[in-house]
Design a protein around this motif. Structure first.
Motif, PDB file in Angstrom:
ATOM      1  N   ILE A 102       0.731  -1.185  -0.236  1.00  0.00           N
ATOM      2  CA  ILE A 102      -0.054   0.013   0.093  1.00  0.00           C
ATOM      3  C   ILE A 102       0.920   1.429  -0.005  1.00  0.00           C
ATOM      4  N   GLU A 103       0.369   2.327  -0.527  1.00  0.00           N
ATOM      5  CA  GLU A 103       1.289   3.439  -0.559  1.00  0.00           C
ATOM      6  C   GLU A 103       0.173   4.799  -0.501  1.00  0.00           C
ATOM      7  N   PHE A 104       0.699   5.655   0.644  1.00  0.00           N
ATOM      8  CA  PHE A 104      -0.069   6.439   0.952  1.00  0.00           C
ATOM      9  C   PHE A 104       0.298   7.940   0.202  1.00  0.00           C
ATOM     10  N   VAL A 105      -0.699   8.787  -0.097  1.00  0.00           N
ATOM     11  CA  VAL A 105      -0.419   9.968  -0.968  1.00  0.00           C
ATOM     12  C   VAL A 105      -1.181  10.985   0.070  1.00  0.00           C
ATOM     13  N   TYR A 106      -0.371  11.995   0.750  1.00  0.00           N
ATOM     14  CA  TYR A 106      -0.877  13.225   1.368  1.00  0.00           C
ATOM     15  C   TYR A 106      -1.177  14.172   0.618  1.00  0.00           C
ATOM     16  N   TYR A 114      -3.200   4.088  -2.571  1.00  0.00           N
ATOM     17  CA  TYR A 114      -3.087   3.381  -3.652  1.00  0.00           C
ATOM     18  C   TYR A 114      -2.526   2.141  -3.498  1.00  0.00           C
ATOM     19  N   LEU A 115      -3.037   1.261  -4.187  1.00  0.00           N
ATOM     20  CA  LEU A 115      -2.527  -0.273  -4.304  1.00  0.00           C
ATOM     21  C   LEU A 115      -2.551  -0.518  -5.620  1.00  0.00           C
ATOM     22  N   TYR A 120      -7.163   2.663  -3.504  1.00  0.00           N
ATOM     23  CA  TYR A 120      -7.810   1.726  -2.792  1.00  0.00           C
ATOM     24  C   TYR A 120      -8.482   2.367  -1.618  1.00  0.00           C
ATOM     25  N   ALA A 121      -8.157   3.665  -1.046  1.00  0.00           N
ATOM     26  CA  ALA A 121      -8.944   3.940   0.031  1.00  0.00           C
ATOM     27  C   ALA A 121      -8.673   5.402   0.055  1.00  0.00           C
ATOM     28  N   MET A 136     -13.364   2.678   1.133  1.00  0.00           N
ATOM     29  CA  MET A 136     -12.546   1.967   0.315  1.00  0.00           C
ATOM     30  C   MET A 136     -13.271   1.857  -1.142  1.00  0.00           C
ATOM     31  N   TYR A 137     -12.180   1.629  -2.099  1.00  0.00           N
ATOM     32  CA  TYR A 137     -12.837   1.890  -3.389  1.00  0.00           C
ATOM     33  C   TYR A 137     -12.450   0.394  -4.277  1.00  0.00           C
ATOM     34  N   GLN A 138     -13.226   0.146  -5.343  1.00  0.00           N
ATOM     35  CA  GLN A 138     -13.146  -0.679  -6.438  1.00  0.00           C
ATOM     36  C   GLN A 138     -13.428  -0.309  -7.674  1.00  0.00           C
TER      37      GLN A 138
END
Length: 541
Positions: A102-106, A114-115, A120-121, A136-138
């Motif tokens: 998982i990668e977090f973008v601030y 992002y995944l 992703y969320a 959560m996103y799909q």
């Protein structure tokens, strides 16, 4: 014990008013119950407890914002979800179970996860910096939304299909589903493996089974849990119910069996729109309104005099003379919300006609409308009115300077053209704190609506500034701390009386101070003592 049942609901839903910190606040959190709780909490005059019927996972932060963090409360949803924690805790979204990679973008507002290069969320935060929800996103659409409690756990989970809400699960502290509420018809299913709720009797906690596993709506679940809880009350308990659509079912349960006070606040619950509630109101032990105007309206709608009726202002006066006397400009505060078009136009024209005789006067249009572009819309509307009336529209909207290559070749004659100062401004204030800050700089208020803004009037007497309104109220005595003006053409003369003479303005200041002494916290508490004494003298009906 005095129990307060507030009307802190989100658009008539069983939800709190909490929102993301970056979202523009569209409403004020202040109401009659907030003030009542503040007064009793700070004075220690009487034991009280708040009875919450709505789902409030961030209630500790709400109490903190209102300055009553340690106020005692009972939460219906805490009982349903079997939550026993009371204190907010610090927790981080980093501690949640995220998939590997998982990668977090601030961003400046939210954190996006992002995944594999797909969203992703999205994590939303409250005003205190705590995570309040994780969506959560799909395939670019919301599939699930976890709503977090400020005590450190997931309080509810919303499930979506193709971006459309299907149902909401309410969970225990341990994450076990307690009940499911379907979005299409509102029906409720109780988890048969976890079909109990808590009943608190002092320090003792008892577990009780739900009477059914299926309910037609969430209101029926709340009614059952609430009714079971109040069976533990004492004979001398008093219930103060904020009149609201969501509270009527509770009022029906209590009135006629318990000592009850009904609290009316502004237009929150108008009897005219709810004739079925008239008999219920007549049975109440006592009725409290926010003003004399609301009391008169209630008597008129009920069609009879009410002995057990009293108006207690939800706002107390606190003398703060502001800084308007120190400013070189004279700001005129003009509330315009809900003003009919013909009155609005007549008001603007009279204000514009006054400005040439007082170069220091500035018109500040006051609005609680939180729409993002509302100030621009309002100013354009005013500019059209003044232009049509023969005034220069530049007193409302400054002339834009065109940025082109010929800018340096402006004629000397154009340079010498007289600059027209802007005289109209917009004060966009939603919550009471911003209103108080705004009014400290105002020199006078002109409120030409049928019912003047109650909070503005209290602030006017607190800051000791004159009021020009359409009818006399308990906060303005005609010819003393203001004028009653029904003919709009009299407005310029009324303004000149106070703004053109410092002696007249100071005289109004003295009268405002005298009136303000009737609405101090001490005076309001004395009224509450009268109500409490009356209620305690009554036998249980």
């Amino acid at each position: 014990m005095l129990y307060f049942i507030p009307a802190w609901y989100q658009q008539n839903k069983w939800k709190e008013l909490e929102q993301s910190w970056h979202t523009r606040r569209m409403h004020t959190e202040f109401d009659d119950t907030v003030k009542q709780v503040q007064m009793f909490h700070r004075s220690g005059m009487h034991d009280f407890k708040i009875l919450l019927l709505s789902h409030t996972p961030n209630f500790r932060h709400f109490l903190h914002r209102q300055g009553v963090l340690h106020a005692s409360y009972w939460s219906c949803f805490d009982a349903i979800q079997e939550v026993t924690k009371k204190k907010a805790v610090v927790f981080s979204f980093h501690n949640l179970n995220w998939p590997e990679g998982i990668e977090f973008v601030y961003t400046p507002f939210v954190v996006v996860a992002y995944l594999k290069n797909e969203k992703y969320a999205q994590i939303e935060f409250g005003e205190a910096g705590n995570p309040i929800e994780v969506a959560m996103y799909q395939n670019g659409l919301v599939s699930k939304r976890n709503i977090y409690d400020d005590r450190g756990f997931v309080s509810a989970m919303e499930a979506y299909d193709q971006g459309k809400l299907l149902y909401t699960d309410y969970l225990t502290e341990a994450g076990v589903a307690k009940m499911r509420v379907y979005a299409d018809d509102g029906r409720v299913e109780i988890n048969p493996q976890n079909n109990t709720f808590l009943v608190f009797d002092g320090d003792e906690v008892e577990t009780v089974k739900f009477s059914s596993l299926n309910y037609p709506n969430l209101g029926e679940v709340i009614r059952e849990v609430f009714y079971t809880h109040i069976l533990m009350n004492n004979d001398d308990d008093i219930f103060c119910i904020a009149m609201h659509n969501q509270n009527i079912q509770v009022a029906n349960e209590l009135i006629g069996r318990e000592k009850c006070i009904l609290s009316f606040y502004g237009d929150r619950y108008r009897i005219k729109d709810h004739p079925e509630a008239k008999e219920l109101v007549k049975k109440a032990g006592y009725i409290i309104t926010d003003s004399e105007a609301t009391s008169r309206y209630l008597v008129r709608e009920l069609g009879e005099e009410i002995e057990n009726l009293i108006d207690i202002s939800p706002y107390d006066s606190r003398m703060d003379f502001g800084i308007s006397g120190e400013l070189t400009v004279q700001k005129v505060l003009v509330p315009v919300d809900d003003l009919p078009e013909d009155r609005f136009k007549a008001l603007v024209i009279q204000l514009a006609s006054y400005l040439p005789q007082n170069e220091n006067a500035m018109i500040h249009l006051f609005t609680r409308n939180a729409t993002y572009n509302w100030p621009e819309v309002l100013l354009n509307k005013v500019a059209d009115i003044v232009e049509e009336a023969g005034f220069d529209r530049r007193i409302v909207i400054p002339e834009e300077i065109e940025d082109d290559t010929a800018e340096n070749e402006v004629d000397l004659e154009d340079e010498e053209e007289e600059e027209i100062p802007v005289r109209f401004f917009v004060e966009q204030c939603v919550d009471e704190l911003s209103v108080s800050k705004c009014i400290r700089e105002q020199r006078i208020m002109v409120d030409m609506r049928h019912n003047p803004d109650l909070y503005l009037q209290i602030n006017c007497i607190s800051t000791a500034i004159p009021q020009i309104i359409r009818r006399e109220t308990q906060y303005m005595q005609n010819m003393y701390n203001g004028f009653v003006v029904k003919d709009f053409e009299q407005i310029p003369a009324a303004l000149d009386y106070f703004l053109g003479s410092l002696a007249n303005w100071n005289q109004a200041k003295v009268y405002s101070y005298d009136i303000a002494q009737k609405f101090t916290t001490r005076k309001l508490l004395e009224k509450w003592k009268e109500v409490r004494a009356y209620m305690e003298s009554q036998e249980r009906k």
